[in-house]
Design a protein around this motif. Structure first.
Motif, short mmCIF file in Angstrom:
data_model
loop_
_atom_site.label_atom_id
_atom_site.label_comp_id
_atom_site.label_asym_id
_atom_site.label_seq_id
_atom_site.Cartn_x
_atom_site.Cartn_y
_atom_site.Cartn_z
N ALA A 153 -8.76 -6.30 -51.55
CA ALA A 153 -9.97 -5.50 -51.36
C ALA A 153 -10.03 -4.83 -49.99
CB ALA A 153 -11.19 -6.38 -51.55
N GLY A 154 -9.08 -5.17 -49.12
CA GLY A 154 -9.07 -4.58 -47.78
C GLY A 154 -10.08 -5.21 -46.84
N THR A 155 -10.54 -6.43 -47.13
CA THR A 155 -11.56 -7.08 -46.29
C THR A 155 -11.02 -8.32 -45.57
OG1 THR A 155 -12.34 -8.42 -48.17
CG2 THR A 155 -13.42 -6.28 -47.80
N LEU A 156 -9.73 -8.55 -45.65
CA LEU A 156 -9.15 -9.77 -45.08
C LEU A 156 -9.21 -9.75 -43.55
CD1 LEU A 156 -7.50 -12.39 -45.68
CD2 LEU A 156 -5.45 -11.01 -45.31
N ASP A 157 -9.64 -10.87 -42.97
CA ASP A 157 -9.53 -11.09 -41.52
C ASP A 157 -8.14 -11.68 -41.28
OD1 ASP A 157 -9.43 -12.30 -38.98
OD2 ASP A 157 -11.58 -12.66 -38.96
N PRO A 158 -7.21 -10.90 -40.70
CA PRO A 158 -5.83 -11.38 -40.62
C PRO A 158 -5.66 -12.64 -39.78
CG PRO A 158 -6.10 -9.36 -39.34
CD PRO A 158 -7.36 -9.54 -40.15
N VAL A 159 -6.43 -12.78 -38.71
CA VAL A 159 -6.29 -13.97 -37.87
C VAL A 159 -6.77 -15.20 -38.63
CG1 VAL A 159 -7.01 -15.13 -35.76
CG2 VAL A 159 -6.45 -12.69 -35.71
#
Length: 224
Positions: free
Chosen positions: A50-56
């Motif tokens: 969905a393009g909402t991921l917090d990568p850290v």
């Protein structure tokens, strides 16, 4: 090496997400609590799509899982993962694409948002020496801490890490007569937008739409 060729990994050179599949593998072999881990892994994967991921947040979830195990146990599990999950997923078309750039004498690198521990053996399997990935933090004894070292190698971070890698080689980006980047994801538009030859490879719907608007070529490696 006057030409540069960069490759994303998951869904670009592989028809799977190596990070997600590593989590599924851990569940399957009983290395983690199946219900709790699968729930979080699935939720993070949905956020990524969905393009909402917090990568850290995601990376420290994944790296925290790695940190639970001794290095020798991790090595044994990863060898099993390569044999059971990665090797069957490798397609000749992807190997051939990488090999063409290597044989042409291009400077080739795999640059992925997935962590270095999971992806280093995969890059080696593709015959690629240079591999840019999210780096796990280690303590003074060399043990994984479960934290991320530095910044994520995702989105605009891929551009930052690429420039840092090339600077370490004393080969600034502008010194190449041409540059390719192959990726499936709209998250990689920042890097795709600065190379001379962006290639939307097995593209997501969002990237395919953007690529067509920009006149970028679309490449499908897994239509067999």
């Amino acid at each position: 090496m006057n030409k540069l060729a960069l490759f994303d990994l998951d869904h670009t050179l592989l028809p799977i997400d190596s990070d997600y599949e590593w989590g599924q593998f851990l569940v399957r072999i009983g290395a983690v609590d199946a219900r709790a881990y699968a729930r979080r892994n699935d939720a993070f994967f949905a956020q990524y799509q969905a393009g909402t991921l917090d990568p850290v947040e995601y990376l420290e979830f994944a790296l925290g899982t790695l940190a639970r195990f001794a290095r020798r146990d991790l090595a044994a599990m990863h060898a099993q993962y390569m044999e059971e999950v990665i090797e069957p997923a490798i397609r000749p078309a992807a190997l051939d694409l990488v090999r063409r750039h290597l044989d042409a004498g291009d400077l080739v690198a795999i640059i992925t948002a997935t962590n270095h521990y999971i992806t280093a053996p995969i890059a080696k399997r593709f015959g690629v020496e240079h591999h840019i990935a999210a780096m796990p933090e280690v303590d003074s004894a060399g043990k994984l801490t479960g934290k991320l070292a530095g910044t994520p190698t995702s989105g605009p971070g891929k551009v930052v890490h690429m420039h840092a890698w090339l600077a370490a080689l004393d080969r600034p980006f502008g010194s190449f007569e041409s540059s390719h980047f192959y990726s499936d994801s709209h998250n990689d538009i920042p890097l795709l937008s600065i190379v001379s030859h962006p290639v939307a490879t097995n593209p997501s719907a969002a990237l395919a739409m953007h690529a067509r608007s920009q006149g970028w070529p679309l490449l499908h490696l897994f239509n067999d």
